[in-house]
Design an enzyme around this catalytic site. Structure first.
Site, PDB file in Angstrom:
ATOM      1  N   HIS A 106      68.353 -12.785  20.813  1.00  0.00           N
ATOM      2  CA  HIS A 106      67.353 -12.706  19.887  1.00  0.00           C
ATOM      3  C   HIS A 106      67.955 -13.479  18.528  1.00  0.00           C
ATOM      4  CE1 HIS A 106      65.045 -10.612  22.631  1.00  0.00           C
ATOM      5  NE2 HIS A 106      63.997 -10.696  22.092  1.00  0.00           N
TER       6      HIS A 106
ATOM      7  N   ASP B 102      65.771 -12.425  30.479  1.00  0.00           N
ATOM      8  CA  ASP B 102      66.113 -11.448  29.268  1.00  0.00           C
ATOM      9  C   ASP B 102      65.082 -10.503  29.124  1.00  0.00           C
ATOM     10  OD1 ASP B 102      67.438 -11.026  26.546  1.00  0.00           O
ATOM     11  OD2 ASP B 102      65.563 -11.852  25.544  1.00  0.00           O
ATOM     12  N   SER B 103      65.301  -9.633  28.326  1.00  0.00           N
ATOM     13  CA  SER B 103      64.203  -8.697  27.866  1.00  0.00           C
ATOM     14  C   SER B 103      63.053  -9.162  27.396  1.00  0.00           C
ATOM     15  CB  SER B 103      64.841  -7.501  27.025  1.00  0.00           C
ATOM     16  OG  SER B 103      65.173  -8.077  25.789  1.00  0.00           O
TER      17      SER B 103
ATOM     18  N   GLU C 127      60.678 -10.634  17.735  1.00  0.00           N
ATOM     19  CA  GLU C 127      59.567 -10.567  18.723  1.00  0.00           C
ATOM     20  C   GLU C 127      58.077 -10.522  17.948  1.00  0.00           C
ATOM     21  OE1 GLU C 127      59.411 -10.321  22.296  1.00  0.00           O
ATOM     22  OE2 GLU C 127      61.458 -10.585  22.485  1.00  0.00           O
TER      23      GLU C 127
ATOM     24  N   CYS D 211      71.018 -11.961  28.263  1.00  0.00           N
ATOM     25  CA  CYS D 211      70.716 -10.901  27.414  1.00  0.00           C
ATOM     26  C   CYS D 211      72.066 -10.086  27.106  1.00  0.00           C
ATOM     27  CB  CYS D 211      69.801 -10.032  28.346  1.00  0.00           C
ATOM     28  SG  CYS D 211      69.506  -8.161  27.486  1.00  0.00           S
TER      29      CYS D 211
ATOM     30  N   CYS E 183      73.229 -10.547  20.546  1.00  0.00           N
ATOM     31  CA  CYS E 183      72.037 -10.471  21.028  1.00  0.00           C
ATOM     32  C   CYS E 183      71.437 -11.881  21.155  1.00  0.00           C
ATOM     33  CB  CYS E 183      71.356  -9.629  20.468  1.00  0.00           C
ATOM     34  SG  CYS E 183      69.580  -9.391  20.605  1.00  0.00           S
TER      35      CYS E 183
END
Ligand code: DGL
Length: 270
Positions: free
Chosen positions: A187, A10-11, A151, A73, A185
């Site tokens: 996240h 993932d990013s 994040e 992702c 997403c």
């Protein structure tokens, strides 16, 4: 039977929502995770940059002898649909299993999709859902501030700032009367408590990380690639930049301390 690890990327730390589910449903597997923390977010970048980053992430995993690559992702899955085609190992992304779960779940035929700007601009979720059932109505909304909030650790349900942002983004989708909302997403499941409180309890949230993990189990089974049933699970985490946030949120999400288990690599070498 195959004892090589499952490769997940993932990013940043969003793909850990898939790892969390892999831990639960495949407790005898080894997992190698790469989070591109040095280049997150992907979702506000152009298609070519996302493709280049994803190709490097996959090369890193393949060079570490993984048996399958899971693109955990939503942004890569939506904007680079064909990127896994030339890989030497099986590849899967979050798009199809997540869309399938939402189509199975909806009762009123109204599905909401939230994701990064790149994911929503690609229209991939809409296309995938309509291929499965053309009668479904799809309502989409980009939520670009969610990834930096996650994040940076603003993930607790009592975080006022995250709640305000969620109210602003989700109001138009809620007004459309969706009964199912795709967290497109990976996240976003980390702030699902906040999203749920804004959307109301009657809306089912579809966790793309979780659905991708379930899709991965099916794929390993179908290809005879599961590890031995008495094997011990192992987890290795790699990042492209060290940040304390990764270890903290990862520890919180996975319910374990990752001290000493996260290694930094230079992704530009791949
Ligand atoms: N977890 C990614 C996704 O699913 C990350 C978003 C980003 O890097 O912008 O889209």
């Amino acid at each position: 039977m195959d004892n090589r690890p499952i490769g997940v990327f993932d990013s940043g730390l969003g793909g850990l929502t898939a790892v969390k589910e892999l831990m639960r449903i495949l407790p005898h597997e080894r997992v190698l995770y790469f989070g591109d923390t040095g280049r997150v977010p992907y979702g506000s970048r152009g298609r070519e940059t996302i493709r280049r980053y994803a190709a490097q992430d996959m090369r890193f995993l393949v060079q570490h002898d993984v048996k399958v690559v899971l693109a955990a992702c939503g942004t890569v899955s939506s904007t680079a649909r064909d990127i896994g085609e030339s890989l030497a190992v099986p590849y899967l992304d979050v798009l199809r299993p997540t869309a399938q779960a939402a189509v199975r779940q909806t009762k009123n035929g109204r599905i909401g999709v939230i994701g990064t700007a790149a994911t929503i601009a690609s229209g991939s979720y809409r296309r995938e859902i309509l291929t499965l059932n053309p009668a479904i109505q799809v309502f989409e909304q980009a939520c670009p501030l969610f990834v930096p909030l996650v994040e940076n650790g603003f993930v607790a349900p009592q975080e006022e700032i995250t709640r305000l942002v969620a109210q602003r983004y989700l109001a138009p989708i809620r007004e459309r009367g969706v009964d199912t909302l795709i967290l497109g997403c990976t996240h976003y499941p980390i702030i699902s408590a906040t999203i749920r409180s804004v959307m109301g309890r009657n809306v089912t949230l579809i966790d793309s990380g979780r659905e991708a993990a379930i899709g991965c189990r099916e794929m390993l089974r179908a290809n005879g690639l599961l590890n031995a049933a008495d094997a011990t699970a192992e987890y290795h985490y790699y990042v492209s930049d060290f940040d304390e946030g990764f270890r903290q949120i990862a520890g919180l999400l996975l319910g374990q301390n990752l001290n000493g288990q996260v290694e930094r690599i230079d992704i530009e070498k791949y």
